[in-house]
Motif scaffolding. Structure first.
Motif, PDB file in Angstrom:
ATOM      1  N   ALA A 285       0.855  -1.139  -0.223  1.00  0.00           N
ATOM      2  CA  ALA A 285       0.181  -0.078  -0.106  1.00  0.00           C
ATOM      3  C   ALA A 285       1.027   1.202   0.232  1.00  0.00           C
ATOM      4  O   ALA A 285       1.969   1.157   0.556  1.00  0.00           O
ATOM      5  CB  ALA A 285      -0.918  -0.190   1.289  1.00  0.00           C
ATOM      6  N   LEU A 286       0.367   2.221  -0.541  1.00  0.00           N
ATOM      7  CA  LEU A 286       0.956   3.496  -0.696  1.00  0.00           C
ATOM      8  C   LEU A 286       0.086   4.490  -0.190  1.00  0.00           C
ATOM      9  O   LEU A 286      -1.084   4.695  -0.401  1.00  0.00           O
ATOM     10  CB  LEU A 286       1.228   4.270  -2.192  1.00  0.00           C
ATOM     11  N   THR A 287       0.426   5.320   0.816  1.00  0.00           N
ATOM     12  CA  THR A 287      -0.381   6.386   1.370  1.00  0.00           C
ATOM     13  C   THR A 287       0.033   7.795   0.743  1.00  0.00           C
ATOM     14  O   THR A 287       1.276   8.247   0.621  1.00  0.00           O
ATOM     15  CB  THR A 287      -0.121   6.634   3.067  1.00  0.00           C
ATOM     16  N   LEU A 288      -1.018   8.578   0.520  1.00  0.00           N
ATOM     17  CA  LEU A 288      -0.851   9.544  -0.597  1.00  0.00           C
ATOM     18  C   LEU A 288      -1.359  11.139   0.449  1.00  0.00           C
ATOM     19  O   LEU A 288      -2.389  10.811   1.171  1.00  0.00           O
ATOM     20  CB  LEU A 288      -1.804   9.501  -1.594  1.00  0.00           C
ATOM     21  N   ASP A 289      -0.762  12.072  -0.009  1.00  0.00           N
ATOM     22  CA  ASP A 289      -1.197  13.358   0.564  1.00  0.00           C
ATOM     23  C   ASP A 289      -2.460  13.776  -0.182  1.00  0.00           C
ATOM     24  O   ASP A 289      -2.867  13.329  -1.015  1.00  0.00           O
ATOM     25  CB  ASP A 289      -0.155  14.394   0.454  1.00  0.00           C
ATOM     26  N   ARG A 300      -7.859  11.695 -12.527  1.00  0.00           N
ATOM     27  CA  ARG A 300      -7.234  10.575 -13.284  1.00  0.00           C
ATOM     28  C   ARG A 300      -5.681  10.747 -13.733  1.00  0.00           C
ATOM     29  O   ARG A 300      -5.468  10.272 -14.793  1.00  0.00           O
ATOM     30  CB  ARG A 300      -8.146  10.038 -14.446  1.00  0.00           C
ATOM     31  N   ARG A 301      -4.996  11.194 -12.852  1.00  0.00           N
ATOM     32  CA  ARG A 301      -3.683  11.500 -13.400  1.00  0.00           C
ATOM     33  C   ARG A 301      -2.703  10.496 -12.680  1.00  0.00           C
ATOM     34  O   ARG A 301      -3.065   9.868 -11.855  1.00  0.00           O
ATOM     35  CB  ARG A 301      -3.324  12.911 -12.796  1.00  0.00           C
ATOM     36  N   SER A 302      -1.379  10.303 -13.167  1.00  0.00           N
ATOM     37  CA  SER A 302      -0.232   9.364 -12.734  1.00  0.00           C
ATOM     38  C   SER A 302      -0.029   9.737 -11.281  1.00  0.00           C
ATOM     39  O   SER A 302      -0.194  11.166 -10.807  1.00  0.00           O
ATOM     40  CB  SER A 302       0.928   9.468 -13.578  1.00  0.00           C
ATOM     41  N   LEU A 303       0.283   9.024 -10.236  1.00  0.00           N
ATOM     42  CA  LEU A 303       0.876   9.116  -9.346  1.00  0.00           C
ATOM     43  C   LEU A 303       2.252   9.341  -9.182  1.00  0.00           C
ATOM     44  O   LEU A 303       3.175   8.452  -9.618  1.00  0.00           O
ATOM     45  CB  LEU A 303       0.409   8.158  -8.278  1.00  0.00           C
ATOM     46  N   LEU A 304       2.883  10.416  -8.743  1.00  0.00           N
ATOM     47  CA  LEU A 304       4.247  10.752  -8.707  1.00  0.00           C
ATOM     48  C   LEU A 304       4.528  10.523  -7.351  1.00  0.00           C
ATOM     49  O   LEU A 304       3.950  10.771  -6.310  1.00  0.00           O
ATOM     50  CB  LEU A 304       4.377  12.292  -8.996  1.00  0.00           C
ATOM     51  N   PRO A 305       6.250  10.422  -6.990  1.00  0.00           N
ATOM     52  CA  PRO A 305       6.651   9.966  -5.648  1.00  0.00           C
ATOM     53  C   PRO A 305       6.482  11.089  -4.670  1.00  0.00           C
ATOM     54  O   PRO A 305       6.254  10.950  -3.451  1.00  0.00           O
ATOM     55  CB  PRO A 305       8.025   9.697  -6.065  1.00  0.00           C
ATOM     56  N   ALA A 306       6.507  12.293  -5.396  1.00  0.00           N
ATOM     57  CA  ALA A 306       6.344  13.528  -4.467  1.00  0.00           C
ATOM     58  C   ALA A 306       5.013  13.331  -3.751  1.00  0.00           C
ATOM     59  O   ALA A 306       4.873  14.198  -2.409  1.00  0.00           O
ATOM     60  CB  ALA A 306       6.185  14.889  -5.095  1.00  0.00           C
ATOM     61  N   GLY A 307       3.713  12.963  -4.203  1.00  0.00           N
ATOM     62  CA  GLY A 307       2.473  12.750  -3.480  1.00  0.00           C
ATOM     63  C   GLY A 307       2.454  11.408  -2.686  1.00  0.00           C
ATOM     64  O   GLY A 307       1.400  11.380  -2.010  1.00  0.00           O
ATOM     65  N   ILE A 308       3.646  10.811  -2.228  1.00  0.00           N
ATOM     66  CA  ILE A 308       3.491   9.458  -1.392  1.00  0.00           C
ATOM     67  C   ILE A 308       4.087   9.881  -0.100  1.00  0.00           C
ATOM     68  O   ILE A 308       5.162  10.643  -0.198  1.00  0.00           O
ATOM     69  CB  ILE A 308       4.084   8.470  -2.013  1.00  0.00           C
ATOM     70  N   THR A 309       3.410   9.970   0.997  1.00  0.00           N
ATOM     71  CA  THR A 309       3.930   9.962   2.294  1.00  0.00           C
ATOM     72  C   THR A 309       4.486   8.836   3.034  1.00  0.00           C
ATOM     73  O   THR A 309       5.425   8.974   3.916  1.00  0.00           O
ATOM     74  CB  THR A 309       2.784  10.631   3.222  1.00  0.00           C
ATOM     75  N   SER A 310       4.082   7.708   2.529  1.00  0.00           N
ATOM     76  CA  SER A 310       4.513   6.359   3.370  1.00  0.00           C
ATOM     77  C   SER A 310       4.113   5.297   2.626  1.00  0.00           C
ATOM     78  O   SER A 310       3.251   5.321   1.537  1.00  0.00           O
ATOM     79  CB  SER A 310       4.055   6.201   4.849  1.00  0.00           C
ATOM     80  N   TYR A 316       7.083  -5.494  -5.575  1.00  0.00           N
ATOM     81  CA  TYR A 316       8.295  -5.268  -6.649  1.00  0.00           C
ATOM     82  C   TYR A 316       7.519  -4.581  -7.864  1.00  0.00           C
ATOM     83  O   TYR A 316       6.277  -4.608  -8.006  1.00  0.00           O
ATOM     84  CB  TYR A 316       8.754  -6.569  -7.034  1.00  0.00           C
ATOM     85  N   GLY A 317       8.399  -3.895  -8.647  1.00  0.00           N
ATOM     86  CA  GLY A 317       7.742  -3.270  -9.873  1.00  0.00           C
ATOM     87  C   GLY A 317       7.005  -4.164 -10.689  1.00  0.00           C
ATOM     88  O   GLY A 317       7.356  -5.336 -10.820  1.00  0.00           O
ATOM     89  N   GLY A 318       5.760  -3.737 -11.163  1.00  0.00           N
ATOM     90  CA  GLY A 318       5.036  -4.569 -11.837  1.00  0.00           C
ATOM     91  C   GLY A 318       3.903  -5.009 -10.893  1.00  0.00           C
ATOM     92  O   GLY A 318       2.704  -5.890 -11.314  1.00  0.00           O
ATOM     93  N   ASP A 319       3.849  -5.091  -9.507  1.00  0.00           N
ATOM     94  CA  ASP A 319       2.875  -5.708  -8.475  1.00  0.00           C
ATOM     95  C   ASP A 319       1.737  -4.567  -8.559  1.00  0.00           C
ATOM     96  O   ASP A 319       1.874  -3.533  -8.744  1.00  0.00           O
ATOM     97  CB  ASP A 319       3.347  -5.831  -7.227  1.00  0.00           C
ATOM     98  N   VAL A 320       0.368  -5.328  -8.115  1.00  0.00           N
ATOM     99  CA  VAL A 320      -0.578  -4.294  -7.730  1.00  0.00           C
ATOM    100  C   VAL A 320      -0.395  -3.892  -6.294  1.00  0.00           C
ATOM    101  O   VAL A 320      -0.218  -4.545  -5.299  1.00  0.00           O
ATOM    102  CB  VAL A 320      -1.929  -5.077  -8.046  1.00  0.00           C
ATOM    103  N   VAL A 321      -0.636  -2.427  -6.141  1.00  0.00           N
ATOM    104  CA  VAL A 321      -0.657  -1.940  -4.656  1.00  0.00           C
ATOM    105  C   VAL A 321      -1.915  -1.122  -4.468  1.00  0.00           C
ATOM    106  O   VAL A 321      -2.730  -0.701  -5.581  1.00  0.00           O
ATOM    107  CB  VAL A 321       0.476  -0.989  -4.348  1.00  0.00           C
ATOM    108  N   GLU A 322      -2.375  -1.095  -3.236  1.00  0.00           N
ATOM    109  CA  GLU A 322      -3.170  -0.318  -2.702  1.00  0.00           C
ATOM    110  C   GLU A 322      -3.080   1.196  -2.790  1.00  0.00           C
ATOM    111  O   GLU A 322      -2.009   1.358  -2.063  1.00  0.00           O
ATOM    112  CB  GLU A 322      -4.052  -0.601  -1.531  1.00  0.00           C
ATOM    113  N   LEU A 323      -3.752   2.400  -3.024  1.00  0.00           N
ATOM    114  CA  LEU A 323      -3.374   3.696  -2.781  1.00  0.00           C
ATOM    115  C   LEU A 323      -4.407   4.162  -1.729  1.00  0.00           C
ATOM    116  O   LEU A 323      -5.703   4.142  -2.096  1.00  0.00           O
ATOM    117  CB  LEU A 323      -3.661   4.499  -4.308  1.00  0.00           C
ATOM    118  N   ARG A 324      -3.907   4.675  -0.585  1.00  0.00           N
ATOM    119  CA  ARG A 324      -4.784   5.039   0.491  1.00  0.00           C
ATOM    120  C   ARG A 324      -4.784   6.611   0.653  1.00  0.00           C
ATOM    121  O   ARG A 324      -3.694   6.970   0.444  1.00  0.00           O
ATOM    122  CB  ARG A 324      -4.516   4.220   1.716  1.00  0.00           C
TER     123      ARG A 324
END
Length: 371
Positions: A285-289, A300-310, A316-324
């Motif tokens: 999971a990725l937590t977003l601001d 509907r834009r791409s998620l950039l690293p700058a918007g991820i807080t934790s 691994y690259g190619g896996d499915v993750v949750e965005l929270r």
């Protein structure tokens, strides 16, 4: 009960038919080949009219109860798997004999939730089902109860049938069981003072206001909760759904004039986006601001690293993750471009501050689905 959606189901060239355990057993819980043959007759008539049909058939555990000398459906995992092992043989032989009367060959496809969740197995299952149809064999799909764990399951094949409908690009999904459609309450518990209202069509969430769904029988593990969830899943992916009684199979397959129809979304979801949203297991999971949540969900834009807080999980690259969001509520799912260890060094950093090889989005918009 005529509607454009019933017409779409009636005229569909490719159909998935899901048959529940109670549709194949007597009230006493005994596997009934006569009921199966009756259903095969109705399906054969649909195929003769020009439709391709894939069958998702429950009933393996029920079919194994009598041969093993059991008096009721087992509750422990080992005995359920043993019953399924014996019952799968009886079930597929019964389907083979039923369609053998029409000189049709059947092929058995056993799947687990893990098979559908992994992209490679997902694609292989799709290929197998497509090839069986091309060779004019009738595919009999079932959950592989002999190896599936007790907790990682589809849910009495209802969810499996919705996933298979999208997997094979079906034009319609027909769910057949002992339930003749959707009611706003349990019709078996209805009374004059507290009637259950039949719902002929579900066009959207508003039609489900006040609906109370019940659990399954002692032979099956589905019930209305599972059927409703699966019907909405398939409809959301763009597949019209008909929920009807197995006793009305002929009418359901010929005219779609019985049961409850679930209207599909206007645009069919792509196979990849469907897999990301519904089929794939989440590896982390990725937590977003707040700004990233808005960009992902509303724009509907791409998620950039700058918007991820934790982040959490080992992915691994190619896996499915949750965005929270910051409250840990899942707002989207997507295919992550980086390994967890690599992405951890990029959190909160602007793209301009990253090395050239790390300037891709963490999750590209094409691989991202809001929930």
């Amino acid at each position: 009960m005529n509607s454009v959606h019933r017409a779409a189901i009636r005229d569909a060239r490719s159909v998935v038919v899901k048959i529940g355990t109670t549709a194949l057993t007597t009230p006493a819980g005994v596997f009934d080949t006569g009921r199966l043959q009756h259903l095969a007759d109705a399906i054969e008539a649909r195929m003769k009219s020009g439709s391709d049909v894939v069958i998702v058939s429950s009933g393996a555990i029920a079919a194994g109860i009598e041969p093993l000398g059991l008096t009721k459906r087992p509750t422990d995992l080992a005995t359920k798997q043993a019953a399924a092992s014996v019952g799968q043989v009886a079930l597929v032989n019964s389907w083979s004999a039923a369609f053998g009367r029409y000189d049709r060959t059947v092929g058995q496809v056993l799947l687990t939730a893990h098979d559908i969740s992994m992209r490679v197995q997902h694609t292989n299952a799709q290929r197998t089902l497509d090839r069986l149809r091309a060779l004019h064999a009738v595919a009999i799909v079932n959950e592989n109860d002999t190896v599936a764990t007790n907790e990682i399951r589809f849910g009495d094949n209802d969810r499996l049938s919705a996933l298979v409908a999208h997997l094979v690009g079906a034009d319609a999904l027909i769910l057949l069981s002992d339930i003749d459609g959707l009611y706003d309450g349990d019709p078996r518990k209805a009374s004059k003072d507290n009637p259950a209202r039949f719902i002929p069509e579900v066009a959207g969430p508003d039609d489900l206001d006040g609906v109370t769904a019940g659990r399954g029988s002692n032979l099956g593990t589905g019930g209305m909760v599972s059927k409703l969830s699966s019907a909405l899943l398939a409809a959301d992916a763009g597949v019209p759904v008909l929920l009807a009684a197995a006793s009305d199979a002929a009418a359901a397959l010929e005219t779609a004039s019985v049961g409850t129809v679930f209207a599909p979304r206007k645009e069919r979801m792509s196979a990849r986006r469907f897999w990301v949203r519904y089929a794939a297991e989440s590896s982390g999971a990725l937590t977003l601001d707040a700004g990233a949540v808005k960009a992902v969900v509303q724009q509907r834009r791409s998620l950039l690293p700058a918007g991820i807080t934790s982040l959490s999980g080992r992915f691994y690259g190619g896996d499915v993750v949750e965005l929270r969001d910051q409250d840990a509520t899942m707002v989207a799912r997507g295919v992550v471009a980086y390994d967890a260890a690599e992405l951890a060094t990029m959190l909160g950093r602007s793209t301009a501050d990253l090395p050239a090889e790390m300037r891709r989005p963490a999750v590209h918009a094409d691989d991202l689905v809001a929930v």
